[in-house]
Design an enzyme around this catalytic site. Structure first.
Site, PDB file in Angstrom:
ATOM      1  CG  PHE A   1      -2.128  -0.981   1.252  1.00 18.20           C
ATOM      2  CD1 PHE A   1      -3.241  -0.444   0.876  1.00 18.20           C
ATOM      3  CD2 PHE A   1      -2.096  -2.297   1.693  1.00 18.20           C
ATOM      4  CE1 PHE A   1      -4.363  -1.313   0.871  1.00 18.20           C
ATOM      5  CE2 PHE A   1      -3.020  -3.114   1.662  1.00 18.20           C
ATOM      6  CZ  PHE A   1      -4.200  -2.735   1.178  1.00 18.20           C
ATOM      7  CG  ASP A   2       1.063   5.974  -1.989  1.00 16.61           C
ATOM      8  OD1 ASP A   2       2.082   5.907  -1.672  1.00 16.61           O
ATOM      9  OD2 ASP A   2       0.088   6.628  -2.089  1.00 16.61           O
ATOM     10  CG  LEU A   3       1.289   7.080   4.500  1.00 15.34           C
ATOM     11  CD1 LEU A   3       0.400   6.337   5.245  1.00 15.34           C
ATOM     12  CD2 LEU A   3       2.525   7.357   5.367  1.00 15.34           C
TER      13      LEU A   3
END
Length: 216
Positions: free
Chosen positions: A8-10
């Site tokens: 997951f990107d943040l």
């Protein structure tokens, strides 16, 4: 799709960091004696590495000048901006479901891991992730392709079992460079057109739809 590992990107994917990032960029530009745009005019800066954004904003590729701007940015961000942030609706429920299903979850962000870990913990998400991967403070591994490659080597992850979730083209480009499937999310800072241009396996409008794509 039953991916065993999900990255997951943040910023713009797990959380909405608009206020903290834009205010900190404005702070840096003011300190640099540069024109300070309205916050909404800085939306495009959320996602790419800071050095890339400041190169455009300041009109220079001079590393020493970009380093100064990043230092001014962090002057505000590390104290205040870090937590001027909100959790994306439904993300905690999605992560809980993925973890309960036995998926291996990681954060893969261009943000320095020293900051990213604090944000993840601030929102009570730390227990869902095996590890938070981010760049170094000097910008090393801020490019998503390099970061994902490093994460996969460190964790012994095969591309065929992995998916990258993100809101900007940088996330999807980084995934493709490592032969990893990607899913674009529309609640962040990239348009549908931007995401479609990078060939994700799906583009989703909310967390429940992402859950369906991932099979939980």
């Amino acid at each position: 799709m039953p991916y065993n590992t999900v990255l997951f990107d943040l910023d713009g994917t797990l959380t909405d960091p608009f206020e903290g990032i834009t205010r900190s960029i404005q702070h840096a530009l003011e300190k640099m004696g540069s024109e300070v745009p309205d916050a909404n005019a800085l939306r495009w800066c959320i996602g790419p590495p800071l050095w890339e954004s400041f190169a455009v904003l300041l009109g220079t590729e001079e590393r020493s000048e970009l380093d100064r701007a990043v230092a001014f940015y962090r002057e505000r961000y590390t104290v205040t901006g870090l937590f001027e942030n909100t959790l994306i609706s439904g993300i905690d429920t999605l992560l809980e479901g993925l973890a309960a299903d036995g998926r291996q979850l990681f954060v893969a962000t261009s943000k320095p891991h020293a900051y990213a870990g604090k944000i993840v913990d601030h929102f009570g998400l730390g227990g869902y992730f095996k590890k938070v991967y981010g760049s170094e403070l000097d910008g090393t591994r801020s490019a998503k392709a390099e970061l994902i490659a490093y994460l996969m080597r460190e964790e012994g992850i095969g591309a065929e079992t992995c998916a990258m979730i993100g809101d900007r083209k940088h996330d999807l480009i980084g995934a493709r460079a490592n032969r990893v499937d990607s899913v674009g999310v529309l609640w962040g800072y990239g348009s549908r057109e931007e995401l479609e241009g990078e060939g994700p396996v799906a583009i989703v409008a909310d967390a429940p739809e992402l859950g369906r794509v991932l099979g939980v």
